[in-house]
Design a protein around this motif. Structure first.
Motif, PDB file in Angstrom:
ATOM      1  N   UNK A  26       4.013  95.998   0.071  1.00 43.39           N
ATOM      2  CA  UNK A  26       4.209  94.601   0.397  1.00 43.39           C
ATOM      3  C   UNK A  26       3.738  93.843   1.582  1.00 43.39           C
ATOM      4  N   UNK A  27       3.280  94.957   2.589  1.00 50.42           N
ATOM      5  CA  UNK A  27       2.787  94.560   3.853  1.00 50.42           C
ATOM      6  C   UNK A  27       3.560  94.650   5.026  1.00 50.42           C
ATOM      7  N   UNK A  68      13.974  78.088   4.161  1.00 48.96           N
ATOM      8  CA  UNK A  68      15.401  78.809   3.967  1.00 48.96           C
ATOM      9  C   UNK A  68      15.634  79.462   2.671  1.00 48.96           C
ATOM     10  N   UNK A  69      15.848  80.692   2.688  1.00 44.72           N
ATOM     11  CA  UNK A  69      15.945  81.708   1.503  1.00 44.72           C
ATOM     12  C   UNK A  69      17.487  82.253   1.549  1.00 44.72           C
ATOM     13  N   UNK A  70      17.816  82.194   0.175  1.00 43.52           N
ATOM     14  CA  UNK A  70      19.306  82.509  -0.128  1.00 43.52           C
ATOM     15  C   UNK A  70      19.219  83.598  -1.346  1.00 43.52           C
ATOM     16  N   UNK A 104       8.433  83.757   2.350  1.00 46.46           N
ATOM     17  CA  UNK A 104       7.882  84.178   0.912  1.00 46.46           C
ATOM     18  C   UNK A 104       7.899  85.577   0.906  1.00 46.46           C
ATOM     19  N   UNK A 105       7.528  86.159   1.995  1.00 47.80           N
ATOM     20  CA  UNK A 105       7.491  87.631   1.906  1.00 47.80           C
ATOM     21  C   UNK A 105       8.781  88.386   1.843  1.00 47.80           C
ATOM     22  N   UNK A 106       9.852  87.867   2.616  1.00 43.06           N
ATOM     23  CA  UNK A 106      11.193  88.020   2.789  1.00 43.06           C
ATOM     24  C   UNK A 106      11.805  87.923   1.235  1.00 43.06           C
ATOM     25  N   UNK A 107      11.552  86.846   0.556  1.00 43.30           N
ATOM     26  CA  UNK A 107      12.099  86.379  -0.652  1.00 43.30           C
ATOM     27  C   UNK A 107      11.812  87.258  -1.645  1.00 43.30           C
TER      28      UNK A 107
END
Length: 134
Positions: A100-101, A39-41, A20-23
């Motif tokens: 964002x952290x 999985x994120x894209x 969720x952070x990377x998305x």
């Protein structure tokens, strides 16, 4: 014959949270979520007709987050480089990531480099390069 680069797998303690952070950071979409994998894209990959329009070899990669019991203990052997667009402000992007952290990391890069080394909330290093258009 050549293989197709499909994804980068990120070992982590909390796949849902880190994905969720990377998305959020990348503006990507979560397309699969289970206890053992998230999985994120990129957004263009979820557009209608994308798979029909773009050959598999040209589709790009996703990020896959999987759980591991141990934390990261040494410098990454592989990391992600992010680049602001040509007209964007590197410092502003770095500050957005810090807000964002992310946190700043010293991996021996020295004071005169054009990139900034950060770590995500689980300590995985990545770089924010100077703005570029390619």
């Amino acid at each position: 014959m050549a293989l197709r680069w499909y994804s980068v797998v990120v070992d982590c303690r909390d796949p849902r949270s880190l994905a969720a952070w990377w998305a959020q950071v990348l503006g990507w979409h979560t397309v699969y979520e289970a206890d053992d994998e998230v999985v994120i894209i990129p957004p263009h990959m979820v557009e209608d007709g994308f798979a029909e329009r773009v050959p598999a070899r040209e589709r790009g990669q996703g990020l896959v987050f999987v759980p591991v019991p141990e934390g990261r203990t040494v410098k990454n052997r592989l990391h992600i480089d992010l680049a602001p667009e040509a007209d964007d402000d590197q410092e502003a992007e770095v500050q957005r990531l810090l807000d964002a952290g992310a946190r700043r990391v010293d991996v021996g890069q020295g004071p005169d480099v054009s990139w900034v080394v950060l770590a995500d909330p689980e300590g995985n290093e990545f770089c924010v390069l100077s703005p570029r258009d390619l």
